[in-house]
Motif scaffolding. Structure first.
Motif, mmCIF file in Angstrom:
data_model
loop_
_atom_site.group_PDB
_atom_site.id
_atom_site.type_symbol
_atom_site.label_atom_id
_atom_site.label_comp_id
_atom_site.label_asym_id
_atom_site.label_seq_id
_atom_site.Cartn_x
_atom_site.Cartn_y
_atom_site.Cartn_z
ATOM 1 N N LEU A 189 0.847 -1.190 0.000
ATOM 2 C CA LEU A 189 0.000 0.000 0.000
ATOM 3 C C LEU A 189 0.882 1.239 0.000
ATOM 4 C CD1 LEU A 189 -2.721 1.572 0.505
ATOM 5 C CD2 LEU A 189 -2.228 1.282 2.943
ATOM 6 N N PHE A 190 0.651 2.154 -0.961
ATOM 7 C CA PHE A 190 1.415 3.396 -1.003
ATOM 8 C C PHE A 190 0.573 4.533 -0.462
ATOM 9 C CE2 PHE A 190 2.769 7.341 -3.207
ATOM 10 C CZ PHE A 190 4.018 7.445 -2.602
ATOM 11 N N LEU A 191 1.120 5.238 0.545
ATOM 12 C CA LEU A 191 0.484 6.400 1.142
ATOM 13 C C LEU A 191 1.235 7.655 0.701
ATOM 14 C CD1 LEU A 191 -0.121 4.925 4.703
ATOM 15 C CD2 LEU A 191 -1.819 5.276 2.895
ATOM 16 N N GLN A 192 0.554 8.484 -0.049
ATOM 17 C CA GLN A 192 1.130 9.660 -0.691
ATOM 18 C C GLN A 192 1.378 10.774 0.316
ATOM 19 O OE1 GLN A 192 2.198 10.383 -3.653
ATOM 20 N NE2 GLN A 192 2.314 12.595 -3.490
ATOM 21 N N GLY A 193 2.317 11.656 -0.013
ATOM 22 C CA GLY A 193 2.550 12.839 0.794
ATOM 23 C C GLY A 193 1.416 13.840 0.672
ATOM 24 N N GLY A 194 1.477 14.870 1.491
ATOM 25 C CA GLY A 194 0.403 15.850 1.486
ATOM 26 C C GLY A 194 0.453 16.723 2.730
ATOM 27 N N PRO A 195 -0.714 16.928 3.390
ATOM 28 C CA PRO A 195 -2.003 16.293 3.113
ATOM 29 C C PRO A 195 -2.631 16.830 1.835
ATOM 30 C CG PRO A 195 -2.283 18.007 4.754
ATOM 31 C CD PRO A 195 -0.808 17.917 4.501
ATOM 32 N N GLY A 196 -3.593 16.082 1.333
ATOM 33 C CA GLY A 196 -4.339 16.521 0.164
ATOM 34 C C GLY A 196 -3.723 16.170 -1.156
ATOM 35 N N GLY A 197 -2.708 15.309 -1.172
ATOM 36 C CA GLY A 197 -2.089 14.916 -2.433
ATOM 37 C C GLY A 197 -2.662 13.619 -2.963
ATOM 38 N N ARG A 198 -2.996 13.574 -4.230
ATOM 39 C CA ARG A 198 -3.483 12.339 -4.833
ATOM 40 C C ARG A 198 -2.309 11.404 -5.072
ATOM 41 N NH1 ARG A 198 -4.920 13.551 -11.214
ATOM 42 N NH2 ARG A 198 -2.771 13.789 -11.931
ATOM 43 N N SER A 199 -2.608 10.133 -5.301
ATOM 44 C CA SER A 199 -1.552 9.154 -5.536
ATOM 45 C C SER A 199 -0.898 9.389 -6.896
ATOM 46 C CB SER A 199 -2.121 7.737 -5.480
ATOM 47 O OG SER A 199 -2.944 7.485 -6.609
ATOM 48 N N PRO A 200 0.292 8.827 -7.136
ATOM 49 C CA PRO A 200 0.944 8.991 -8.439
ATOM 50 C C PRO A 200 0.098 8.423 -9.572
ATOM 51 C CG PRO A 200 2.468 8.068 -6.819
ATOM 52 C CD PRO A 200 1.115 8.037 -6.203
ATOM 53 N N SER A 230 2.187 -4.775 3.185
ATOM 54 C CA SER A 230 3.287 -3.863 3.448
ATOM 55 C C SER A 230 2.793 -2.447 3.184
ATOM 56 C CB SER A 230 4.489 -4.178 2.552
ATOM 57 O OG SER A 230 4.897 -5.517 2.739
ATOM 58 N N VAL A 231 3.391 -1.481 3.877
ATOM 59 C CA VAL A 231 2.981 -0.083 3.742
ATOM 60 C C VAL A 231 4.211 0.768 3.434
ATOM 61 C CG1 VAL A 231 2.003 1.910 4.937
ATOM 62 C CG2 VAL A 231 1.008 -0.357 5.283
ATOM 63 N N LEU A 232 4.081 1.618 2.430
ATOM 64 C CA LEU A 232 5.127 2.571 2.076
ATOM 65 C C LEU A 232 4.553 3.971 2.203
ATOM 66 C CD1 LEU A 232 7.803 3.587 0.816
ATOM 67 C CD2 LEU A 232 6.838 3.029 -1.444
ATOM 68 N N GLY A 233 5.105 4.768 3.117
ATOM 69 C CA GLY A 233 4.621 6.120 3.329
ATOM 70 C C GLY A 233 5.670 7.152 2.989
ATOM 71 N N GLN A 234 5.340 8.048 2.069
ATOM 72 C CA GLN A 234 6.231 9.137 1.674
ATOM 73 C C GLN A 234 5.769 10.427 2.339
ATOM 74 O OE1 GLN A 234 8.918 10.162 0.256
ATOM 75 N NE2 GLN A 234 8.450 12.292 -0.227
ATOM 76 N N CYS A 283 1.081 9.063 8.257
ATOM 77 C CA CYS A 283 -0.060 8.141 8.257
ATOM 78 C C CYS A 283 0.391 6.732 8.628
ATOM 79 C CB CYS A 283 -0.730 8.133 6.891
ATOM 80 S SG CYS A 283 -1.523 9.694 6.426
ATOM 81 N N ALA A 284 1.575 6.335 8.160
ATOM 82 C CA ALA A 284 2.084 5.007 8.501
ATOM 83 C C ALA A 284 2.311 4.883 10.002
ATOM 84 C CB ALA A 284 3.377 4.724 7.737
ATOM 85 N N LEU A 314 -2.130 2.067 -5.148
ATOM 86 C CA LEU A 314 -1.933 3.511 -5.092
ATOM 87 C C LEU A 314 -3.249 4.141 -4.640
ATOM 88 C CD1 LEU A 314 -0.030 3.934 -8.488
ATOM 89 C CD2 LEU A 314 0.977 3.775 -6.197
ATOM 90 N N LEU A 315 -3.267 4.637 -3.420
ATOM 91 C CA LEU A 315 -4.506 5.111 -2.798
ATOM 92 C C LEU A 315 -4.678 6.606 -2.981
ATOM 93 C CD1 LEU A 315 -6.888 4.364 -0.809
ATOM 94 C CD2 LEU A 315 -5.352 5.113 1.018
ATOM 95 N N ASP A 316 -5.828 7.009 -3.502
ATOM 96 C CA ASP A 316 -6.223 8.410 -3.457
ATOM 97 C C ASP A 316 -6.884 8.640 -2.102
ATOM 98 O OD1 ASP A 316 -5.281 9.015 -5.958
ATOM 99 O OD2 ASP A 316 -7.246 9.192 -6.915
#
Length: 436
Positions: free
Chosen positions: A51-62, A139-143, A149-150, A82-84
């Motif tokens: 699971l990819f958690l995008q940076g932000g807040p408020g950022g959509r996934s790649p 697995s979780v990947l948080g940028q 969030c992770a 890739l989670l929105d």
């Protein structure tokens, strides 16, 4: 579920119905979108999920096209989701068009109070159970903010995680919003001074631009007001690997050559707008300081912390710099109340932002006790000179999470995951597995 192919990948669209408020699962539902990506030819394999958690807040996934960037390394062994995150991308939108439909500013603020990391994690858990089953773990990947969030995930729903990777996103577990910005302004100053040392001619260019903005009103192509303080916010560019060079190229096109008097170029203003407008990510501005709100740390709320702390750093004052003949310091990842009057995408949300700034008793986002006894393998990249996330706080948090292994590096800036062609993710995978 629509499925389509890109070069080297097979992509499947997913849409999930989740409760707005997890405490009321039978109440209002919103939609959360996610894009599953798997390597071509491996669609039918039983691969572990990442699971990819995008940076932000408020950022959509790649929005990947083929096996680009870190995704190429991930697809060697994972099926990637890739989670929105709620309110972003193709999930139920939250912006100046949709939020007023909910009622007055108070109703909108109550709604947005459900868009922080704790709610995102609860969405992730519902999605995990639907895709993997109750016993499945991923697995979780948080940028960046995804790393925050992770940490929330590891705090309150660790049973859903088999391993976690964090890049540039180890938040201070007990940091007040004011402390976050007291640490941020000096980091930003160092980045700006390093930029001016690299490009000395930019000192006078910036002074000329802000002097021009003090003397006359300048509008951006979309109608936003470009003030001297708004222009200072371009300093946020300096937190990425190529940011200093990009800023220099932007500045060299600032004034229109040969025009009578001094006039800013349309191309320059268009570039500035692309960096400063929050039209594509309004939640970044509206919710930014709330990501630091925790009742056990700051029970009185966030209260425009970046603005209140700024007075402690008078070297960032434009007029003082102009009067003293000093370089004008740019600012960084700070949100100020005046942004809700200069940016047309934010103006309708000004009252909502004010209510959220005044909101008290935000639920805690981290459980230090749970993190201290965690048995989940975690690896984190901490960027030694990160402009956005304080390195000292990150290292203190790393020490507070049982078994977390860190890689502290100045080889990359905050965008290391995106620009390293999989090297950052590959190293974290090896750390978690004990190969390093």
């Amino acid at each position: 579920m629509p499925t389509y192919r890109h070069p080297g990948t097979v992509i499947t669209d997913h849409s999930f119905r989740v409760p707005l408020d997890s405490r009321n699962p039978a109440g209002e539902q919103i939609e959360v979108y996610a894009r599953a990506v798997v390597a071509a030819g491996r669609e039918r394999e039983s691969l572990p999920w990442l699971l990819f958690l995008q940076g932000g807040p408020g950022g959509r996934s790649p929005r990947p096209v083929g096996r680009d960037g870190w995704l190429d390394r991930a697809l060697d062994e994972y099926r990637v989701l890739l989670l929105d995150q709620r309110g972003t991308g193709r999930s139920t939108p939250a912006d100046r068009h949709t939020l007023p439909l909910r009622g007055d500013a108070a109703a909108q603020a109550r709604y947005l109070a459900h868009f922080r990391a704790d709610s995102i994690v609860r969405d992730c858990e519902l999605i995990r159970r639907e895709l993997l089953g109750e016993a499945g773990r991923w697995s979780v990947l948080g940028q960046s903010y995804g790393g925050f969030c992770a940490l929330t995930y590891l705090s309150y729903a660790p049973e859903g995680i088999r391993e976690a990777f964090v890049t540039g996103g180890l938040a201070g577990l007990r940091s007040t919003p004011e402390a976050v910005y007291r640490a941020a302004y000096p980091r930003v100053q160092r980045k700006v001074e390093a930029h001016y040392a690299r490009y000395p001619e930019d000192v006078e260019t910036v002074r000329a631009v802000v002097r021009h903005l003090r003397e006359q009103e300048v509008r951006l192509p979309g109608g936003g007001l470009l003030t001297a303080e708004a222009f200072q916010a371009l300093g946020t560019m300096l937190g990425t690997g190529a940011g200093s060079h990009s800023l220099h190229y932007l500045l060299e096109d600032s004034f229109l050559p040969g025009a009578p008097g001094r006039q800013l170029c349309d191309s320059f203003l268009a570039q500035v707008e692309s960096h400063l407008s929050f039209a594509s990510r309004p939640l970044y501005a509206v919710l930014h300081e709330s990501i630091y709100g925790q009742r056990s740390v700051s029970p009185l709320g966030t209260g425009w912390a970046a603005q209140s702390v700024r007075a402690e750093f008078p070297q960032f004052d434009v007029d003082r710099a102009l009067a003293d003949g000093a370089p004008v310091l740019l600012t960084g990842e700070m949100i100020y109340p005046w942004m809700f009057s200069t940016d047309p995408a934010l103006a309708p949300l000004a009252e909502v932002a004010e209510l959220l700034a005044r909101q008290e008793d935000w639920p805690d986002l981290y459980d230090p006790g749970q993190l201290a006894r965690s048995h989940i393998p975690v690896a984190a990249a901490v960027y030694h000179d990160d402009m956005y996330v304080d390195t000292d706080e990150s290292i203190a948090t790393a020490r507070s999470v049982r078994g977390l292994r860190t890689w502290v590096t100045n080889e990359y800036e905050h965008d290391g995951l995106r620009v390293s062609e999989g090297k950052v993710l590959g190293r974290l995978i090896r750390l978690v597995r004990g190969e390093l």
